[in-house]
Write a protein that holds these residues in place. Structure first.
Motif, short mmCIF file in Angstrom:
data_model
loop_
_atom_site.label_atom_id
_atom_site.label_comp_id
_atom_site.label_asym_id
_atom_site.label_seq_id
_atom_site.Cartn_x
_atom_site.Cartn_y
_atom_site.Cartn_z
N GLY A 163 0.82 -10.92 -23.76
CA GLY A 163 1.26 -11.38 -25.33
C GLY A 163 1.49 -10.08 -26.03
N SER A 164 0.84 -9.75 -27.05
CA SER A 164 0.92 -8.80 -27.86
C SER A 164 0.49 -7.46 -27.25
CB SER A 164 0.15 -8.80 -29.35
OG SER A 164 -1.13 -9.01 -29.21
N ASP A 165 -0.14 -7.62 -26.28
CA ASP A 165 -0.68 -6.16 -25.55
C ASP A 165 0.24 -5.77 -24.79
OD1 ASP A 165 -3.29 -6.57 -26.63
OD2 ASP A 165 -3.92 -7.79 -24.83
N ARG A 166 0.27 -4.35 -24.26
CA ARG A 166 1.15 -3.83 -23.48
C ARG A 166 1.02 -3.68 -22.12
NH1 ARG A 166 4.49 -0.19 -26.41
NH2 ARG A 166 5.55 -0.22 -24.50
N CYS A 167 -0.45 -3.44 -21.80
CA CYS A 167 -0.91 -3.12 -20.49
C CYS A 167 -2.30 -4.06 -20.07
CB CYS A 167 -1.35 -1.63 -20.42
SG CYS A 167 0.04 -0.50 -20.78
N ALA A 168 -2.32 -4.45 -18.84
CA ALA A 168 -3.75 -5.07 -18.25
C ALA A 168 -4.02 -4.25 -17.16
CB ALA A 168 -3.18 -6.30 -18.04
N VAL A 169 -5.29 -4.24 -16.82
CA VAL A 169 -5.98 -3.78 -15.85
C VAL A 169 -6.21 -4.67 -14.81
CG1 VAL A 169 -8.00 -2.35 -14.82
CG2 VAL A 169 -7.18 -1.80 -17.19
N PHE A 170 -6.05 -4.38 -13.39
CA PHE A 170 -6.18 -5.34 -12.49
C PHE A 170 -7.02 -4.71 -11.37
CE2 PHE A 170 -2.13 -3.01 -11.46
CZ PHE A 170 -2.37 -3.04 -10.21
N GLN A 171 -8.04 -5.36 -10.66
CA GLN A 171 -9.00 -5.14 -9.77
C GLN A 171 -9.15 -5.81 -8.36
OE1 GLN A 171 -13.62 -4.08 -9.45
NE2 GLN A 171 -12.57 -3.78 -11.42
N ASP A 172 -8.94 -5.48 -7.28
CA ASP A 172 -9.23 -5.99 -6.21
C ASP A 172 -10.31 -5.49 -5.29
OD1 ASP A 172 -6.97 -8.21 -6.12
OD2 ASP A 172 -5.75 -6.44 -5.96
N ARG A 173 -11.06 -6.42 -4.88
CA ARG A 173 -12.35 -6.07 -3.96
C ARG A 173 -12.12 -6.47 -2.59
NH1 ARG A 173 -17.02 -5.53 -7.37
NH2 ARG A 173 -16.47 -5.70 -9.57
N VAL A 174 -12.67 -5.72 -1.60
CA VAL A 174 -12.73 -5.96 -0.20
C VAL A 174 -14.21 -5.70 0.27
CG1 VAL A 174 -11.86 -5.34 2.15
CG2 VAL A 174 -10.30 -5.17 0.08
N VAL A 175 -14.82 -6.96 0.86
CA VAL A 175 -16.17 -7.03 0.91
C VAL A 175 -16.17 -6.31 2.08
CG1 VAL A 175 -16.35 -9.37 0.08
CG2 VAL A 175 -15.87 -9.24 2.49
N PRO A 176 -17.82 -5.72 2.41
CA PRO A 176 -17.91 -4.85 3.64
C PRO A 176 -17.74 -5.57 5.03
CG PRO A 176 -19.59 -4.74 1.97
CD PRO A 176 -18.89 -5.86 1.45
N GLY A 177 -17.39 -5.05 5.95
CA GLY A 177 -17.01 -5.61 7.33
C GLY A 177 -15.66 -6.07 7.44
N SER A 178 -14.86 -6.37 6.32
CA SER A 178 -13.66 -7.03 6.61
C SER A 178 -12.45 -6.29 6.98
CB SER A 178 -13.34 -7.89 5.26
OG SER A 178 -13.16 -6.95 4.34
N MET A 179 -12.61 -5.01 6.91
CA MET A 179 -11.51 -3.91 7.16
C MET A 179 -11.90 -3.33 8.64
SD MET A 179 -9.97 -2.07 4.01
CE MET A 179 -11.42 -1.31 3.40
N ALA A 180 -10.80 -3.31 9.50
CA ALA A 180 -11.12 -2.88 10.69
C ALA A 180 -10.58 -1.37 10.59
CB ALA A 180 -10.12 -3.58 11.88
N GLU A 181 -10.89 -0.50 11.57
CA GLU A 181 -10.67 0.88 11.73
C GLU A 181 -8.77 0.84 11.74
OE1 GLU A 181 -12.20 2.89 14.87
OE2 GLU A 181 -14.20 2.89 13.81
N GLY A 182 -8.48 1.89 11.09
CA GLY A 182 -6.84 2.27 11.03
C GLY A 182 -6.51 2.98 9.63
N SER A 183 -5.15 2.93 9.75
CA SER A 183 -4.34 3.20 8.51
C SER A 183 -3.84 2.03 7.88
CB SER A 183 -3.09 4.15 8.94
OG SER A 183 -3.68 5.18 9.73
#
Length: 698
Positions: A643-663
């Motif tokens: 709209g009339s704003d220039r920027c917006a903040v976004f955020q994503d969450r990853v719950v505990p235990g859902s990522m395995a080890e690695g890069s």
């Protein structure tokens, strides 16, 4: 005058960064108690011994130089004889000198063209300092080539060197090391680094020519232009000498000998006064306040130079100054000082030797006052190295108890030798530094050159984007010590936002915790202009007196240069600890994780960013975010209608235990009607571990 205040403000911020700090926070987080705790009696014993030292170089017959004792020295401090002192010899003993070839062997060596062996010296700490704004381009190239010879010759027998370059900002090119190859590689990098070029000294001839051209039209116009150029040089001189004084603090905890090799062609104590050398006394008197202001301003240029001398005297540092540009042909016709000229008919102009003489006199003064030497008119690097080694080849340390002398004042020093045919070379001043001044010097040094600091304790610094308003980005700046093994600690934390070499904003705080392994976190909401910036963070543990620092470089997007843009991406994980957020105490919060940090899979992770659009663009944007590892995992589709704003903040969450080890990579793409208009990503590593008591929702 506005620029002068900016330079002064930066100095004040650096001094006060961890000085009188607001707030005190004691953590009250639950901790499992060990089976048995030693009883705390509240008793502590601290023993502090203070010793002041004066380095004395002795020259004369070789069979006498290295055989002196305390009885051969007479020492005066503050114009009074020093009765109680000790003398330590850092000289090659005479029996070692006999191993060097003499007589026929020495003649044969000279005939074969083999160089004489360099004298052995005590392990010395060197600082090679390139003051780029005061180096001509020819001087810069010569200085770097000379530095290569100096590194090969001087960095040996346990000696170490660090390389610092001062241009738009101070940059530690190479931290203190004895590795010649690493130092030479750093000089190669400096030679190619265009960010460490500064054309101010190179353009001095052009500025002088402009004053001369104005003089042909009108003397008052010429004096006004001369005043402008003089004020600019004075501002630069104070800024650059302030930086030099701050960097010297890196040598505060090192043992002598300590040597600074300072490369500059146009550094002057009377900064910019040479611009007035076009005009005779009559013209200057007729010019009124402009000429008087320029003279006064140039005269006060000795003050920042005195601060460098004060710091060198306090830390036992000697300067070897180098005018690297070599002999310069006169090319601008100007008046010489003391000439008489009328307002419209100046005297026949001579060649401008004033500016060269002023710069050389400053280098000579800086060297002599600290017990070193000045090398002018393009002295060869081999000769510079040889003279330094000769000075350090037979060095005596005069040590004494400084408790009866005033602190933080320059005290004149005089040393005489009772033996004939011997000459003593030493600094002209000494400063007995107070504990508070010594701490200030260390903190200022950590602020100015964080890359050179030993970071035995990890220090985190970063920011979390929070919005955009009225042309400035908003973010929460964070500085954190993740936790130490100390049973209790008290941390002074400070952070400064540096833009274009100047401090734009800063924050500081004091946080104390009563147990080991507890993170301490300083947070402050700040605003930022678009473009590149730096976060310089410094932390000091007051009980152990340990100082750590860190510099983080980042950039906010310039919104008019593209259809859409992404700002820095923050990766955070929740932690229980001692947080000081905008002056308010908190017991937990999101802790920034930097790219080199390892994330835990059993703690909730959040990725926070900001997306912006140019002013003349409209319509919704699709923000595609996904985690990329062995496989890709997209997040829920996001459509942003600004709209009339220039920027917006976004955020994503990853719950505990859902990522395995690695890069992994957190990848963000911005699409406008299916067309990609911006992209950014953040890499990170996840390693497993036992469930953390600090895990939980953000």
């Amino acid at each position: 005058m506005r620029r002068r205040r900016i330079a002064a403000t930066r100095t004040i911020v650096a001094v006060a960064l961890l000085g009188a700090l607001p707030g005190s926070l004691t953590s009250e987080e639950p901790r499992p108690a060990p089976a048995e705790q030693p009883r705390q009696l509240g008793l502590a014993e601290r023993v502090e011994a203070r010793l002041a030292q004066i380095e004395v170089t002795v020259s004369g017959p070789r069979d006498l130089v290295s055989t002196l004792t305390k009885d051969d020295f007479e020492v005066w401090i503050n114009r009074a004889p020093l009765r109680e002192f000790t003398v330590d010899r850092l000289c090659q003993p005479p029996e070692a000198e006999r191993e060097e070839p003499r007589g026929e062997a020495a003649a044969a060596r000279r005939q074969e063209g083999r160089p004489a062996p360099a004298p052995r010296v005590a392990a010395t700490n060197y600082l090679l300092y390139f003051d780029q704004g005061h180096l001509t381009m020819a001087g810069r190239q010569t200085a770097i080539e000379m530095a290569r010879d100096l590194v090969r010759t001087l960095v040996r027998d346990g000696g170490r060197a660090m390389i610092v370059s001062n241009a738009a900002e101070v940059r530690v090119v190479a931290p203190l090391t004895s590795n010649q190859d690493a130092l030479l590689a750093s000089l190669e990098q400096l030679e190619r680094d265009r960010d460490q070029w500064d054309l101010y000294a190179e353009q001095e001839t052009h500025r002088l020519a402009r004053v001369q051209e104005a003089l042909e039209r009108d003397a008052r116009e010429a004096i006004g232009l001369a005043r402008t150029f003089q004020a600019e040089e004075r501002w630069r001189q104070e800024k650059d000498l302030t930086r030099l004084a701050m960097v010297l603090g890196q040598f505060a905890e090192l043992d002598p000998p300590k040597v600074v090799l300072y490369f500059a062609d146009t550094m002057r104590a009377n900064a910019g006064e040479h611009y007035l050398s076009f005009f005779g006394p009559t013209v200057l008197e007729s010019a009124g306040t402009a000429a008087q202001a320029a003279r006064t301003d140039a005269f006060t240029g000795s003050l920042p130079l005195d601060r460098v001398l004060h710091q060198a005297a306090a830390l036992g540092i000697r300067f070897y100054t180098v005018e690297a540009q070599g002999l310069t042909a006169p090319n601008v016709g100007t008046e010489s000082r003391g000439s008489v000229a009328s307002l419209r008919n100046p005297a026949t102009p001579g060649f401008n030797t004033v500016r060269v003489r002023d710069a050389q006199n400053t280098l000579v003064s800086l060297a002599l006052e600290t017990g070193g030497r000045a090398f002018l008119n393009g002295v060869a690097g081999s000769k510079v190295a040889q003279r330094i080694l000769e000075d350090l080849g037979c060095l005596y340390l005069v040590s004494f108890d400084p408790s009866r002398f005033p602190e933080d004042r320059t005290l004149p020093v005089q040393v005489k030798l009772r033996r004939p045919k011997l000459k003593a070379q030493h600094r002209g001043l000494i400063v007995v530094q107070s504990a508070s001044s010594r701490l200030t010097a260390r903190l200022m040094s950590a602020f100015s050159a964080p890359e050179a600091s030993r970071n035995d304790v990890p220090l985190l610094a970063g920011l979390i984007p929070t919005g955009y308003d009225r042309g400035r980005f908003r973010a929460r700046v964070q500085v954190a010590v993740p936790g130490t093994a100390l049973p209790g600690s008290a941390w002074d934390l400070g952070v400064s936002v540096v833009t274009s070499g100047e401090v734009e904003s800063s924050a500081s705080g004091h946080i104390a915790v009563s147990g080991p392994g507890v993170p301490v976190v300083l947070e402050r909401d700040m605003s930022f202009a678009p473009g590149p910036f730096e976060l310089v963070a410094v932390a000091r543990e007051s009980r152990t007196d340990q100082i750590v620092s860190r510099r983080i470089e980042a950039e906010w997007p310039k919104l008019e240069s593209s259809l859409a843009a992404l700002g820095p991406i923050a990766v955070v994980q929740r932690a229980v600890g001692a947080f000081l957020r905008n002056g308010q105490k908190k017991n937990s919060g999101p802790l920034i994780r930097q790219e080199a940090d390892v994330l835990r899979p059993d703690v909730e992770t959040a990725f926070i960013g900001i997306v912006c659009r140019s002013r003349d663009q409209s319509g919704p944007l699709e923000v595609d975010r996904r985690l990329v590892g062995d496989t890709e995992a997209p997040f829920e589709k996001m459509v942003v209608d600004l709209g009339s704003d220039r920027c917006a903040v976004f955020q994503d969450r990853v719950v505990p235990g859902s990522m395995a080890e690695g890069s992994f990579r957190y990848s963000v793409r911005v699409l406008d009607r299916g067309q990609e208009v911006a992209r950014a990503e953040r890499s990170f590593v996840v390693l497993g571990g036992s469930p953390s008591p600090n895990s939980g929702g953000l």
